[in-house]
Write a protein that holds these residues in place. Structure first.
Motif, PDB file in Angstrom:
ATOM      1  N   SER A   4       0.876  -1.182   0.000  1.00 38.79           N
ATOM      2  CA  SER A   4       0.000   0.000   0.000  1.00 38.79           C
ATOM      3  C   SER A   4       0.907   1.225   0.000  1.00 38.79           C
ATOM      4  N   GLY A   5       0.322   2.385  -0.181  1.00 38.40           N
ATOM      5  CA  GLY A   5       1.115   3.603  -0.056  1.00 38.40           C
ATOM      6  C   GLY A   5       1.644   3.729   1.370  1.00 38.40           C
ATOM      7  N   THR A   6       0.782   3.441   2.321  1.00 39.91           N
ATOM      8  CA  THR A   6       1.171   3.521   3.738  1.00 39.91           C
ATOM      9  C   THR A   6       2.373   2.632   4.015  1.00 39.91           C
ATOM     10  N   THR A  16      -3.704  16.630   5.191  1.00 43.20           N
ATOM     11  CA  THR A  16      -3.355  15.512   4.319  1.00 43.20           C
ATOM     12  C   THR A  16      -4.062  14.281   4.856  1.00 43.20           C
ATOM     13  N   ALA A  60      -2.275   8.838   6.832  1.00 49.63           N
ATOM     14  CA  ALA A  60      -1.088   7.977   6.726  1.00 49.63           C
ATOM     15  C   ALA A  60       0.218   8.771   6.746  1.00 49.63           C
ATOM     16  N   ASP A  96       5.582  13.264  -0.419  1.00 48.81           N
ATOM     17  CA  ASP A  96       4.378  12.441  -0.342  1.00 48.81           C
ATOM     18  C   ASP A  96       3.663  12.632  -1.680  1.00 48.81           C
ATOM     19  N   GLN A 123      -0.834  11.032  -4.090  1.00 53.81           N
ATOM     20  CA  GLN A 123      -1.933  11.456  -4.969  1.00 53.81           C
ATOM     21  C   GLN A 123      -1.431  12.039  -6.281  1.00 53.81           C
ATOM     22  N   SER A 165       0.594   6.012  -3.858  1.00 54.45           N
ATOM     23  CA  SER A 165      -0.476   5.092  -3.449  1.00 54.45           C
ATOM     24  C   SER A 165      -1.221   4.663  -4.701  1.00 54.45           C
ATOM     25  N   PHE A 166      -1.530   3.374  -4.762  1.00 53.31           N
ATOM     26  CA  PHE A 166      -2.364   2.869  -5.862  1.00 53.31           C
ATOM     27  C   PHE A 166      -3.718   2.401  -5.323  1.00 53.31           C
ATOM     28  N   PHE A 167      -4.188   3.042  -4.257  1.00 59.28           N
ATOM     29  CA  PHE A 167      -5.542   2.796  -3.748  1.00 59.28           C
ATOM     30  C   PHE A 167      -6.504   2.886  -4.943  1.00 59.28           C
ATOM     31  N   ALA A 213      -2.314  -1.118  -2.883  1.00 56.97           N
ATOM     32  CA  ALA A 213      -0.983  -1.262  -3.479  1.00 56.97           C
ATOM     33  C   ALA A 213      -0.287   0.097  -3.400  1.00 56.97           C
TER      34      ALA A 213
HETATM   35  C1  LIG Z   1      -1.746  11.971   0.763  1.00 54.13           C
HETATM   36  C2  LIG Z   1      -1.815  10.499   1.030  1.00 54.13           C
HETATM   37  N1  LIG Z   1      -0.862   9.919   1.767  1.00 54.13           N
HETATM   38  C3  LIG Z   1      -0.891   8.604   2.009  1.00 54.13           C
HETATM   39  C4  LIG Z   1      -1.872   7.775   1.510  1.00 54.13           C
HETATM   40  C5  LIG Z   1      -1.853   6.334   1.882  1.00 54.13           C
HETATM   41  O1  LIG Z   1      -1.902   5.466   0.810  1.00 54.13           O
HETATM   42  P1  LIG Z   1      -2.624   4.048   0.905  1.00 54.13           P
HETATM   43  O2  LIG Z   1      -4.085   4.297   1.073  1.00 54.13           O
HETATM   44  O3  LIG Z   1      -2.286   3.401  -0.400  1.00 54.13           O
HETATM   45  O4  LIG Z   1      -2.039   3.321   2.053  1.00 54.13           O
HETATM   46  C6  LIG Z   1      -2.874   8.329   0.719  1.00 54.13           C
HETATM   47  C7  LIG Z   1      -3.925   7.500   0.084  1.00 54.13           C
HETATM   48  O5  LIG Z   1      -4.957   7.215   0.552  1.00 54.13           O
HETATM   49  C8  LIG Z   1      -2.860   9.724   0.488  1.00 54.13           C
HETATM   50  O6  LIG Z   1      -3.822  10.295  -0.243  1.00 54.13           O
END
Ligand SMILES: Cc1ncc(COP(=O)(O)O)c(C=O)c1O
Length: 396
Positions: free
Chosen positions: A59-61, A85, A88, A173, A176, A202-204, A215
């Motif tokens: 995930s992005g996180t 923001t 995460a 970061d 997005q 992030s590939f949410f 992802a």
């Molecule tokens: C600014 C920002 N940071 C972090 C994240 C975390 O990414 P993810 O949801 O893939 O874990 C997101 C996405 O939701 C985001 O928009």
């Protein structure tokens, strides 16, 4: 006419055959963990963004967490970011044991305000033994993390000047902002994720490039750091069952990688469609005489001649009496959302950081006024006119 905030089925129709072909090949192989599909995507993202190294993550996180762990950020450290923001950003700083230090946003772009960053570094921090800033709580600042919110890159030139002066790495970061371009004053166009020392996407599913679940991907300039991120992604394991560090399972599924590889070649066309939609919104709001009541997003790099000067991950306007407007739009079948209603310095879980209401006025104001309208690429002109017409009636 109902207009959803997002309808991913329309995008899927464009890539369905390719996705299914790739998924079917993967199912036949039964090789689901890392391997060629993940490496293929990492290489494609490197080419697309110009970053040095790309490491797929669950995930992005998790990409950000693996990155911070690889940088050795932890207790006694601090990372500077904004309170406006997704959670995460600061959640990962906190999870490493480090202190999230907030700096307010610029009202027009919603991005980290370089003037306030300078104020934080010069006035709120003091100089540590190595000359780098130390926070009031006694933690060493280890990185500056600007957030390219809603798909527009931060003022990286001014942030870069401060980062160099204070000898701090910039971790973007770019969750997005995959594909968003930045026209640096040095005359080079750079892409989100390839500007600072490190970054992540992030590939949410709702992102401009979205997987079929969670992802993400970390990026960085330095090969040694990239190797550490890779290690952290897989339990700190070098040789099999030999653990050099304590990492985690932050691996990107091969199934998600094939979906993303099928979608990536379409991404620039989808970004362009989002920009076209934004232009039509402007035209319609102007025609309806609503620009005194609806504050539209700004496009700071529109005249710079870079391809993706904004990728409109979200199309966020400001309106008076936002919560009433949101309720009425929803009742009329118009999808809309608030990103984000509570800035991070006022979140219950961060109470111990000691921030108070009033500390970051622009973030707090944005949290009260902002409203995201539908912007996805497949939106029709009629749907956009419906959104603006309904909003016009509500604000009349
Ligand atoms: C600014 C920002 N940071 C972090 C994240 C975390 O990414 P993810 O949801 O893939 O874990 C997101 C996405 O939701 C985001 O928009």
């Amino acid at each position: 006419m109902a207009v959803p905030l997002l309808d991913l089925r329309l995008q899927y129709a464009q890539v369905k055959d390719d996705v299914q072909r790739r998924m079917s090949a993967l199912c036949d192989s039964q090789q689901f963990i890392l391997g060629a599909p993940v490496e293929e995507l990492e290489s494609a993202v490197r080419d697309y963004t110009g970053c040095g190294h790309a490491i797929g993550a669950s995930s992005g996180t998790d990409a950000l967490l693996a990155l911070f762990m690889a940088m050795g950020i932890g207790r006694g450290d601090a990372v500077i970011t904004t309170p406006y923001t997704f959670f995460a950003t600061a959640g990962c700083i906190h999870r490493t044991g480090a202190e999230p230090v907030f700096v307010d946003i610029d009202a027009a772009t919603y991005n980290l305000d370089p003037a306030k960053l300078e104020d934080c570094l010069r006035k709120k921090c003091h100089s540590g033994p190595d000359g780098r800033p130390v926070t009031a709580a006694g933690n060493r600042v280890r990185a500056i993390m600007p957030v390219h919110l809603f798909g527009c890159v931060c003022d990286m030139d001014r942030i870069g000047v401060l980062a160099r002066e204070f000898d701090l790495p910039v971790v973007e970061d770019a969750a997005q902002a995959i594909g968003a371009d930045y026209p640096s004053k040095a005359g080079r166009t750079m892409r989100a994720g390839a500007i600072g020392e490190a970054s992540y996407f992030s590939f949410f599913p709702s992102k401009n490039l979205g997987a079929f679940g969670d992802a993400g991907m970390a990026t960085c300039r330095d090969a040694v750091l990239a190797a550490q991120i890779k290690l952290m992604r897989n339990h700190g394991m070098g040789a099999q069952y030999h653990h050099e560090k304590v990492g985690g399972n932050f691996r990107l599924d091969a199934l998600q990688a094939v979906v993303l590889s099928a979608k990536l070649p379409h991404l620039d066309a989808w970004h362009a469609a989002r920009r076209r939609n934004a232009a039509l919104y402007r035209e319609e709001f102007e025609k309806l005489g609503l620009l005194d009541r609806v504050t539209l997003p700004v496009e700071p790099y529109a005249m710079a001649g870079v391809p993706n000067h904004h990728i409109y991950h979200q199309y966020v306007v400001r309106v008076p009496d936002r919560d009433r407007v949101r309720e009425k739009l929803t009742a009329a079948g118009i999808g809309c959302a608030v990103y984000y209603p509570v800035p991070l310095h006022l979140q219950e879980c961060f109470a111990s950081l000691g921030y108070r209401e009033g500390d970051f006025p622009e973030s707090e104001k944005a949290a009260r006024e902002s409203l995201a309208l539908p912007i996805y690429p497949e939106l029709t002109n009629e749907q956009i006119r419906e959104v603006t017409a309904v909003l016009g009636l509500i604000l009349a």
